[in-house]
Design a protein around this motif. Sequence first.
Motif, PDB file in Angstrom:
ATOM      1  N   ALA A  56       0.836  -1.207   0.000  1.00  0.00           N
ATOM      2  CA  ALA A  56       0.000   0.000   0.000  1.00  0.00           C
ATOM      3  C   ALA A  56       0.868   1.253   0.000  1.00  0.00           C
ATOM      4  N   GLU A  57       1.912   1.253   0.806  1.00  0.00           N
ATOM      5  CA  GLU A  57       2.818   2.408   0.851  1.00  0.00           C
ATOM      6  C   GLU A  57       3.513   2.602  -0.500  1.00  0.00           C
ATOM      7  N   PHE A  58       3.890   1.489  -1.119  1.00  0.00           N
ATOM      8  CA  PHE A  58       4.521   1.544  -2.441  1.00  0.00           C
ATOM      9  C   PHE A  58       3.563   2.138  -3.474  1.00  0.00           C
ATOM     10  N   TYR A  59       2.327   1.659  -3.492  1.00  0.00           N
ATOM     11  CA  TYR A  59       1.340   2.144  -4.463  1.00  0.00           C
ATOM     12  C   TYR A  59       1.054   3.631  -4.269  1.00  0.00           C
ATOM     13  N   VAL A  60       0.963   4.068  -3.008  1.00  0.00           N
ATOM     14  CA  VAL A  60       0.684   5.485  -2.731  1.00  0.00           C
ATOM     15  C   VAL A  60       1.797   6.363  -3.302  1.00  0.00           C
ATOM     16  N   ARG A  61       3.047   5.942  -3.115  1.00  0.00           N
ATOM     17  CA  ARG A  61       4.166   6.729  -3.665  1.00  0.00           C
ATOM     18  C   ARG A  61       4.132   6.744  -5.195  1.00  0.00           C
ATOM     19  N   GLN A  62       3.730   5.614  -5.778  1.00  0.00           N
ATOM     20  CA  GLN A  62       3.708   5.531  -7.240  1.00  0.00           C
ATOM     21  C   GLN A  62       2.647   6.437  -7.861  1.00  0.00           C
ATOM     22  N   LEU A  63       1.613   6.788  -7.087  1.00  0.00           N
ATOM     23  CA  LEU A  63       0.565   7.669  -7.625  1.00  0.00           C
ATOM     24  C   LEU A  63       1.125   9.049  -7.951  1.00  0.00           C
ATOM     25  N   GLU A  64       2.275   9.392  -7.387  1.00  0.00           N
ATOM     26  CA  GLU A  64       2.896  10.686  -7.645  1.00  0.00           C
ATOM     27  C   GLU A  64       3.806  10.657  -8.874  1.00  0.00           C
ATOM     28  N   SER A  65       4.013   9.481  -9.461  1.00  0.00           N
ATOM     29  CA  SER A  65       4.948   9.347 -10.584  1.00  0.00           C
ATOM     30  C   SER A  65       4.343   9.889 -11.878  1.00  0.00           C
ATOM     31  N   PRO A  66       5.194  10.231 -12.846  1.00  0.00           N
ATOM     32  CA  PRO A  66       4.675  10.703 -14.149  1.00  0.00           C
ATOM     33  C   PRO A  66       3.764   9.680 -14.816  1.00  0.00           C
ATOM     34  N   GLU A  67       4.115   8.385 -14.691  1.00  0.00           N
ATOM     35  CA  GLU A  67       3.302   7.345 -15.315  1.00  0.00           C
ATOM     36  C   GLU A  67       1.875   7.350 -14.801  1.00  0.00           C
ATOM     37  N   ALA A  68       1.703   7.774 -13.518  1.00  0.00           N
ATOM     38  CA  ALA A  68       0.382   7.708 -12.885  1.00  0.00           C
ATOM     39  C   ALA A  68      -0.496   8.906 -13.208  1.00  0.00           C
ATOM     40  N   GLU A  69      -0.083   9.749 -14.152  1.00  0.00           N
ATOM     41  CA  GLU A  69      -0.895  10.908 -14.520  1.00  0.00           C
ATOM     42  C   GLU A  69      -2.294  10.487 -14.935  1.00  0.00           C
ATOM     43  N   ILE A  70      -2.403   9.358 -15.631  1.00  0.00           N
ATOM     44  CA  ILE A  70      -3.707   8.869 -16.067  1.00  0.00           C
ATOM     45  C   ILE A  70      -4.592   8.524 -14.872  1.00  0.00           C
ATOM     46  N   GLY A  71      -3.976   8.035 -13.799  1.00  0.00           N
ATOM     47  CA  GLY A  71      -4.726   7.719 -12.585  1.00  0.00           C
ATOM     48  C   GLY A  71      -5.172   8.972 -11.861  1.00  0.00           C
ATOM     49  N   ARG A  72      -4.283   9.963 -11.771  1.00  0.00           N
ATOM     50  CA  ARG A  72      -4.641  11.220 -11.108  1.00  0.00           C
ATOM     51  C   ARG A  72      -5.759  11.927 -11.884  1.00  0.00           C
ATOM     52  N   LYS A  73      -5.702  11.812 -13.207  1.00  0.00           N
ATOM     53  CA  LYS A  73      -6.750  12.421 -14.032  1.00  0.00           C
ATOM     54  C   LYS A  73      -8.094  11.724 -13.791  1.00  0.00           C
ATOM     55  N   PHE A  74      -8.055  10.391 -13.699  1.00  0.00           N
ATOM     56  CA  PHE A  74      -9.274   9.628 -13.423  1.00  0.00           C
ATOM     57  C   PHE A  74      -9.910  10.107 -12.116  1.00  0.00           C
ATOM     58  N   LEU A  75      -9.116  10.277 -11.089  1.00  0.00           N
ATOM     59  CA  LEU A  75      -9.639  10.727  -9.798  1.00  0.00           C
ATOM     60  C   LEU A  75     -10.184  12.147  -9.890  1.00  0.00           C
ATOM     61  N   ALA A  76      -9.428  13.026 -10.539  1.00  0.00           N
ATOM     62  CA  ALA A  76      -9.857  14.429 -10.635  1.00  0.00           C
ATOM     63  C   ALA A  76     -11.174  14.557 -11.380  1.00  0.00           C
ATOM     64  N   GLU A  77     -11.336  13.762 -12.438  1.00  0.00           N
ATOM     65  CA  GLU A  77     -12.582  13.826 -13.210  1.00  0.00           C
ATOM     66  C   GLU A  77     -13.783  13.383 -12.388  1.00  0.00           C
ATOM     67  N   ARG A  78     -13.529  12.672 -11.311  1.00  0.00           N
ATOM     68  CA  ARG A  78     -14.617  12.208 -10.437  1.00  0.00           C
ATOM     69  C   ARG A  78     -14.700  13.011  -9.145  1.00  0.00           C
ATOM     70  N   GLY A  79     -13.985  14.118  -9.120  1.00  0.00           N
ATOM     71  CA  GLY A  79     -14.108  15.036  -7.993  1.00  0.00           C
ATOM     72  C   GLY A  79     -13.221  14.726  -6.804  1.00  0.00           C
ATOM     73  N   PHE A  80     -12.166  13.939  -7.011  1.00  0.00           N
ATOM     74  CA  PHE A  80     -11.286  13.563  -5.905  1.00  0.00           C
ATOM     75  C   PHE A  80      -9.920  14.216  -6.075  1.00  0.00           C
ATOM     76  N   ASP A  81      -9.555  15.064  -5.116  1.00  0.00           N
ATOM     77  CA  ASP A  81      -8.253  15.726  -5.175  1.00  0.00           C
ATOM     78  C   ASP A  81      -7.198  14.909  -4.430  1.00  0.00           C
ATOM     79  N   GLN A  82      -6.009  15.484  -4.268  1.00  0.00           N
ATOM     80  CA  GLN A  82      -4.910  14.769  -3.621  1.00  0.00           C
ATOM     81  C   GLN A  82      -5.234  14.434  -2.173  1.00  0.00           C
TER      82      GLN A  82
END
Length: 643
Positions: free
Chosen positions: A125-151
């Motif tokens: 879980a700690e590993f996955y949380v850190r990976q959400l900040e990576s450039p590759e995870a931009e698609i994931g951050r966008k998915f969350l933002a489009e659904r109203g979820f910020d950092q």
Amino acid sequence: MAGRINDDDVKAVRDAVPIDSVVSEYLQLRNAGGGNLKGLCPFHDEKSPSFQVSPGKGLFHCFGCQEGGDTIAFVMKIDHLSFSETVERLAAKAGITLRYEEGGYNPSHQRGERIRLIEAHQAAAEFYVRQLESPEAEIGRKFLAERGFDQDAATHFRVGYSPAGWDHLTRYLRGKGFSDKELITSGLSQDGRRGPIDRFRGRLMWPISDTAGEIVGFGARKLRDDDNGPKYLNTPETPVYKKSQVLYGIDLAKKDIAKASRAVVVEGYTDVMACHLAGVTTAIATCGTAFGNDHIKILRRLLMDNGSARVIFTFDGDSAGQKAALRAFEDDQKFAAETYIAIAPDNMDPCDLRLAKGDDAVRDLVEPRTPLFEFALRQIVGRYDLETPAGRAAALDEAAAVVAKIKTSSVQREVAVQLAGLVGILDQEFVVHRVAQLARWARDKGGDGRGDGRGGRGPGPQDRRGGTSHQVVQAPTAPSGPALNLRSPAHRTERELLKLALQKPALVSPAFDAYGMDEFTAPPYAAVRQCIEEAGGAERGLGDNREYLVAVMDAAPNNTVRSLVTELAVEVFIGKTIDETYAGMQLVHVRLRAVDRRINDVQGSLARLGSNVAPEDLAAAQNEVWVLQQYAQSLRAKGADAL
């Protein structure tokens, strides 16, 4: 392998982790009087709470199924752990470093399997949380933002991202000391052509925790079109993850569910997030499976099934959601809580509703409106043409079979009357009769599965205390002898004296320790008296009462006697004022009955022998009777001062 855990460390763990805080992670506890707490037993199904916890003594006991023990015993039983695994888990919670008799501390390969799997999930879980900040995870951050979820929302729910490569997590966890076998067993990795590879790749990750808050699995949402896997992929069944026994968000929602006596069941991870962020902090979701019996048990223990409890389901209005609602209604009667269904306008789920109309709309959605039974019956009836007699008859046949499953006759009749209105049958009594007839047929065929709610274990706690049943049935493999009869003054007084010796030893010491096993007429009570003696006597309880109770339980020859010890250690006293006077009365009554029994035994022997007794034996017996009679007279006149 690691050696035996140091006894002093085991004691330190027992003392450091309050039993009520541990038990409260699994069920709601309320005041039971006398310093005790009560709740619905997690080890058997029951409608009213017979499970009691004594924080002062560090013990629990269920008066329904006879399970009992200390904090360690509770965790072992509820999470299916070994003794050492349980102590290690509680030690970690308390920040205690354990020592082992054969030397050394607790290297990773020596830890129990469950603890290792939990640690692997926490590290993942700690590993996955850190990976959400990576450039590759931009698609994931966008998915969350489009659904109203910020950092902040992602951080609160510990949402992460699994890299798209083959073995990023596997290599990371290997570096943390986890073996390939542990990674495969945990479900975090799977077999590949050249060894283990990551199970989750290129997905958003939601950690799934158990009621105690420990991460046991993950839910993974695909993000890319070239991902050929399912939309949602969950951890497979493992030693720590059973999808039928977990509810996403339960670790965050359990306190508010217990406080508000209300739970909201939604369908997905983002729905849980949306509800919590909108202020509906009692929302939980199943993890890729239908809401079932084990989920009901989890909620019932938190809701306590009081009259004001509410469970609101927010299934989608589509055909799949309607099927889910009907499945939930099948299990509706297993709740004492009232169940409702909430369907948003345009069949939106809570996440979409929050995006479209804001937090207020989500809060308004889950306000109870439509009872689940009404919704379920409308779905059934709506499939038929009610304009024709044949359609009404067919609708009645299918719906009446559902209503017949309602166990409470008054509720069954009320719903049957409403069914008559839904179908359009003016003769309500005809429908009521039809439903009752179907219910009788089901019972005759043994199809309703009804029992007394105690699993065939015999009388409940009222019976055991002599309230409704004259003879009290004991737990299996009880010590031989007559069943306990608490209408018997002797048994009742012996029980009170043993409760005093266990709960308030200062009131009966040192007199109690001079009492023999033969002064207790019920064999189970004699067995408990033996345990107290082997533990060092009631006088030992004048020091550390918890350590004393543990010693008494350890001296028990089997689980039946051990269960009786915990029962007596948490049961409330009969008397209103428990002081030296009350304790003295119990001591005197038990001793006086023992003296009277001995007098009767000696006199009976003399009567049977008649003239065949030797003169010297006759004189000795007569002298013993005289001494005993004087002692009995003194006990009656002076009370505890004559002991």
